[in-house]
Enzyme design. Structure first.
Site, PDB file in Angstrom:
ATOM      1  N   ARG A  59      -7.454  -0.291   1.078  1.00 42.14           N
ATOM      2  CA  ARG A  59      -7.973  -1.526   0.494  1.00 42.14           C
ATOM      3  C   ARG A  59      -8.457  -1.292  -0.933  1.00 42.14           C
ATOM      4  NH1 ARG A  59     -12.303  -1.889   5.265  1.00 42.14           N
ATOM      5  NH2 ARG A  59     -10.585  -0.724   6.220  1.00 42.14           N
ATOM      6  N   LYS A  84       0.863  -1.189   0.000  1.00 37.38           N
ATOM      7  CA  LYS A  84       0.000   0.000   0.000  1.00 37.38           C
ATOM      8  C   LYS A  84       0.897   1.234   0.000  1.00 37.38           C
ATOM      9  CE  LYS A  84      -3.103   2.736   3.014  1.00 37.38           C
ATOM     10  NZ  LYS A  84      -3.988   2.759   4.201  1.00 37.38           N
ATOM     11  N   LYS A 100     -10.072  12.972   8.096  1.00 35.20           N
ATOM     12  CA  LYS A 100      -9.531  12.617   9.416  1.00 35.20           C
ATOM     13  C   LYS A 100      -9.458  13.856  10.293  1.00 35.20           C
ATOM     14  CE  LYS A 100      -6.354   8.869   8.070  1.00 35.20           C
ATOM     15  NZ  LYS A 100      -7.011   7.794   8.834  1.00 35.20           N
ATOM     16  N   GLU A 126      -9.312   3.828   2.172  1.00 34.87           N
ATOM     17  CA  GLU A 126      -8.792   3.924   0.800  1.00 34.87           C
ATOM     18  C   GLU A 126      -7.710   2.910   0.484  1.00 34.87           C
ATOM     19  OE1 GLU A 126      -7.569   5.547   3.292  1.00 34.87           O
ATOM     20  OE2 GLU A 126      -5.443   5.140   2.921  1.00 34.87           O
ATOM     21  N   ASP A 160      -2.586  10.382   3.491  1.00 34.48           N
ATOM     22  CA  ASP A 160      -3.978   9.979   3.706  1.00 34.48           C
ATOM     23  C   ASP A 160      -4.695  11.029   4.550  1.00 34.48           C
ATOM     24  OD1 ASP A 160      -6.367   8.696   4.039  1.00 34.48           O
ATOM     25  OD2 ASP A 160      -5.599   7.100   5.352  1.00 34.48           O
TER      26      ASP A 160
HETATM   27  N1  BES Z   1      -4.102   4.643   6.916  1.00 37.72           N
HETATM   28  C1  BES Z   1      -5.234   4.392   7.737  1.00 37.72           C
HETATM   29  C2  BES Z   1      -4.933   3.397   8.863  1.00 37.72           C
HETATM   30  C3  BES Z   1      -3.963   3.879   9.905  1.00 37.72           C
HETATM   31  C4  BES Z   1      -4.408   4.565  11.020  1.00 37.72           C
HETATM   32  C5  BES Z   1      -2.611   3.613   9.780  1.00 37.72           C
HETATM   33  C6  BES Z   1      -3.514   5.004  11.972  1.00 37.72           C
HETATM   34  C7  BES Z   1      -1.708   4.032  10.745  1.00 37.72           C
HETATM   35  C8  BES Z   1      -2.167   4.732  11.840  1.00 37.72           C
HETATM   36  C9  BES Z   1      -6.365   3.827   6.896  1.00 37.72           C
HETATM   37  O1  BES Z   1      -6.423   4.294   5.594  1.00 37.72           O
HETATM   38  C10 BES Z   1      -7.633   4.234   7.566  1.00 37.72           C
HETATM   39  O2  BES Z   1      -7.901   5.385   7.628  1.00 37.72           O
HETATM   40  N2  BES Z   1      -8.383   3.240   8.026  1.00 37.72           N
HETATM   41  C11 BES Z   1      -9.613   3.491   8.685  1.00 37.72           C
HETATM   42  C12 BES Z   1     -10.627   2.499   8.184  1.00 37.72           C
HETATM   43  C13 BES Z   1     -12.030   2.814   8.566  1.00 37.72           C
HETATM   44  C14 BES Z   1     -12.510   4.078   7.881  1.00 37.72           C
HETATM   45  C15 BES Z   1     -12.903   1.657   8.201  1.00 37.72           C
HETATM   46  C16 BES Z   1      -9.405   3.336  10.181  1.00 37.72           C
HETATM   47  O3  BES Z   1      -8.606   2.484  10.585  1.00 37.72           O
HETATM   48  O4  BES Z   1      -9.993   4.101  10.936  1.00 37.72           O
HETATM   49 ZN    ZN Z   2      -4.689   4.905   4.765  1.00 37.18          ZN
HETATM   50 MN    MN Z   3      -7.500   6.096   5.403  1.00 30.03          MN
END
Ligand code: BES
Ligand code: ZN
Ligand code: MN
Length: 514
Positions: free
Chosen positions: A368, A282, A294, A366, A287
Site C-alpha cells: 500500500r 503493485k 516474515k 509495504e 517481499d
Molecule cells: N505481500 C503481502 C500479502 C500476501 C501474503 C500476498 C500472502 C500473498 C500471500 C503483503 O505485503 C503483506 O505482507 N501484508 C500483510 C499486511 C499486514 C502487515 C497488515 C499481511 O497480509 O499479513
Molecule cells: Zn507484499
Molecule cells: Mn508485505
C-alpha cells in the site's frame, strides 16, 4: 583498474527457457488431418460431437461402446486416449484421439465457471495431458463443442497450457508441440486467442521468475522489450526521477535493497484524444517483510508479490496486440522490500507524492505504501476510471480463500462492470464493503494515516481504505489478488505457481467500456 560494481545477485545467473512458440493454423476435417493427437470433447448426456461421431463410425462404433462401458467418461476434466484412424496402414489422420470430458453443458453460467472459462480450461487440460514424449503435431477439434463467442478461449487455453513454473528445469521433459491445428473456428478467433494466451504467459513468466533475476530494474527492462515488440509507449522512472517526482513512499520501501526501485508507465493509444483508463499494479519483486520480517515459510513465495504489476504488463500487451480502441495507461510501482541498515523503519513518517503523510507501523504492509505514490502518478493522467491490482493482504485470502479475488471500490457501477467481466470470463471475484467506519482504523496520532489497521480485523478492507486516500475522486476499483495470483498446487488446466489471473477479465472490462 577500477573495480566493477558488485552484483548483489551474482550467485544467480541462470536463463529461463524460452517461451514455447508452436505454429498455429486452421484445419478442416480433423478426423482426416494428420496429427500425433487429435483432441475432441464429450458432454454428459449429449450426442457425440460431429468429429467424435465420424471417428466412432470409422472405428466400427468403438467410441460408443467405450462410452457405454463407462471407460470414456464425460466428467469434466477427465481425458481418455484411443487409437485414431491414422494408425491404420492405408490412410492419414490422427494417430491418437484424446476424448476430453466437458461435464454438463453449461446453461446458466455461475461466478466460478462460464463457457469461456470452460473452453479455456478444456483446451489447457488437453494440451497439458498430452502423452509425454514426441508429440509434435496436435489438432484440436473443440470449437464444435462451443458457441462462436468463446472460440478464442480454446486457442488462449492451449497456449497458456505451455507456460508453467518449471522454467529452470534442465531435463527434456518439457515437450511442447511444434504445431497446433484448430478446426471449426475462424482466423480472427485464432489471432485473438493467440494474443490473449501470449499475454497471460507474459504475466506468468514475470511472476515465476526468481527474485534474483527479476528485480525492479530487470522488470522494467522486460516491460520495455515487450512494449517495443507490440508498439506500446513506455516511460521508466529511475531512482533519480522518483526523487525528483517526490515518490518518497516508493523510495522508502526500496531503501533497504541494493536493487533500486523503478516506476514504469506503459501507454496504449487506441482512442484518439479521449481521456485514458488507468490500470495500476503493485510490483514488489520480493517481499521479505522488511524489519517486520516474515517467517521463512511466509517468505518462500514472495517473488510473486509483483503479480499486480505483471498483470498490468500482460493486459497492456493484449490491448496492443488486439488493437483495442481505447486509451489505456498502465503504471507499475516496483520496489524490493529488504532488510539492511538503510531499510525504512517502524515509526517512520513519509511524505508521499500526494502530500499526504503516512506513519509506518509495519514494514510488511509495504504494498500500500508503494501504491500510494503509484496511484498518485496514475491520477495525474486524469483517468476516467482506474483499477489497481495487488497481492496486498493475507487477510483477503482469509476472507475469500485462495481462488477468489477481492474487489473494493468507491464507485459501485464501475465495480459492477468489473464483476460482470469477471463473471463472463469465469474468474471468481467478490466485493468487500468500504463502509466509512473503517476509515477510523487507519488514523494516525502522528501523521495523516498509518499503514496498518487495528489488529488483524478487516485487514483487506483497511488496506483498501489506505489506498482510497490516494485516488482522489477518480472512479476506482481495487483488486486484491493475493490468493488467486499464485497457486500452491497444480490443476489439470494449469501448473502450480503463477496463474495469470485477471488478464482476461481486465481486457473484457476495458473492451466493454464505451
Ligand atoms: N505481500 C503481502 C500479502 C500476501 C501474503 C500476498 C500472502 C500473498 C500471500 C503483503 O505485503 C503483506 O505482507 N501484508 C500483510 C499486511 C499486514 C502487515 C497488515 C499481511 O497480509 O499479513
Ligand atoms: Zn507484499
Ligand atoms: Mn508485505
Amino acid at each position: 583498474m577500477s573495480e566493477s560494481p558488485v552484483n548483489p545477485d551474482s550467485h544467480s545467473t541462470p536463463v529461463s527457457r524460452p517461451f514455447a512458440q508452436p505454429q498455429l493454423h486452421l484445419i478442416d476435417n480433423p478426423h482426416e488431418a494428420d496429427a500425433d493427437v487429435l483432441v475432441t470433447g464429450i458432454y454428459l448426456d449429449q450426442p457425440l460431437s460431429p468429429t467424435l461421431a465420424v471417428i466412432d463410425k470409422v472405428s466400427d462404433g468403438s467410441v460408443g461402446r467405450l462410452v457405454k462401458q463407462g471407460k470414456v467418461s464425460a466428467k469434466r476434466g477427465d481425458t481418455f486416449l484411443i487409437p485414431g484412424p491414422g494408425t491404420k496402414s492405408d490412410g492419414g489422420g490422427p494417430h491418437l484421439v484424446m476424448i476430453l470430458g466437458l461435464g454438463d453443458r453449461l446453461t446458466n453460467e455461475s461466478s466460478t465457471i462460464s463457457n469461456r472459462s470452460l473452453a479455456f480450461d478444456s483446451a489447457a487440460t488437453a494440451l497439458r495431458g498430452l502423452p509425454k514424449g514426441s508429440v509434435s503435431g496436435v489438432n484440436v477439434a473443440l470449437a464444435e463443442c462451443f458457441e462462436e463467442d468463446v472460440h478464442d478461449m480454446i486457442v488462449a487455453g492451449a497456449i497458456s497450457a505451455l507456460e508453467g513454473q518449471a522454467i529452470y528445469q534442465t531435463g527434456s521433459d518439457a515437450t511442447s508441440p511444434e504445431a497446433i491445428g484448430f478446426s471449426g473456428l475462424v482466423e480472427s478467433a485464432l489471432q485473438q486467442g493467440q494474443s490473449l494466451g501470449q499475454s497471460i504467459n507474459h504475466t506468468k513468466r514475470l511472476v515465476n521468475e526468481p527474485p534474483s533475476i527479476l528485480f525492479p530494474e530487470s522488470f522494467a527492462e522486460r516491460a520495455r522489450v515487450i512494449a517495443d515488440e507490440v508498439g506500446l509507449g513506455i516511460e521508466v522512472w529511475d531512482e533519480k526521477r522518483l526523487e525528483a517526482e517526490g515518490c518518497r513512499a516508493i523510495l522508502a520501501v526500496g531503501a533497504g535493497s541494493s536493487r533500486p526501485p523503478r516506476l514504469v508507465i506503459l501507454k496504449h493509444n487506441g482512442g484518439g484524444d479521449e481521456p485514458p483508463v488507468a490500470i495500476v499494479g503493485k510490483g514488489v519483486t520480493f517481499d521479505s517483510g522488511g524489519l517486520s520480517i516474515k517467517p521463512s515459510e511466509g517468505m518462500l513465495t514472495m517473488k510473486m508479490d509483483m503479480a499486480g504489476a505483471a498483470t498490468v504488463v500482460g493486459v497492456m500487451h493484449a490491448l496492443a496486440k488486439l488493437d483495442v480502441k481505447r486509451n489505456v495507461i498502465g503504471v507499475c510501482g516496483l520496489a524490493e522490500n529488504m532488510i539492511s541498515g538503510s531499510s525504512y523503519k517502524l515509526g517512520d513518517v513519509i511524505e508521499t507524492r500526494s502530500g499526504k503523510t503516512i506513519e509506518i507501523h509495519n514494514t510488511d504492509a509495504e504494498g500500500r505504501v508503494v501504491l500510494a505514490d503509484t496511484l498518485d502518478v496514475a491520477i495525474g493522467h486524469l483517468p476516467v476510471a482506474m483499477l489497481d491490482l495487488a497481492t496486498l493482504t493475507g487477510a483477503c485470502m482469509v476472507a475469500l480463500g485462495k481462488e477468489v479475488a477481492g474487489l473494493m471500490t468507491n464507485d459501485q457501477s464501475l465495480c459492477d462492470a468489473v464483476s460482470n467481466a469477471a463473471r463472463i470470463e469465469g474468474e471468481p471475484v467478490w466485493q468487500l464493503p468500504m463502509f466509512e467506519l473503517y476509515d477510523d482504523k487507519i488514523k494516525s496520532k502522528v501523521a495523516d494515516i498509518k499503514n496498518v489497521g487495528e489488529a488483524r480485523w478487516g485487514g483487506a478492507i483497511t488496506a483498501a481504505k489506505f489506498l482510497q486516500q490516494f485516488v482522489g475522486d477518480v472512479p476506482w476499483v481495487h483488486t486484491d489478488i493475493a490468493g488467486p495470483a499464485f497457486a500452491d498446487s497444480p490443476l489439470p488446466a494449469r501448473d502450480a505457481g503463477a496463474t495469470g489471473v485477471m488478464v482476461r477479465t481486465l481486457i473484457r472490462w476495458i473492451q466493454s467500456m464505451s
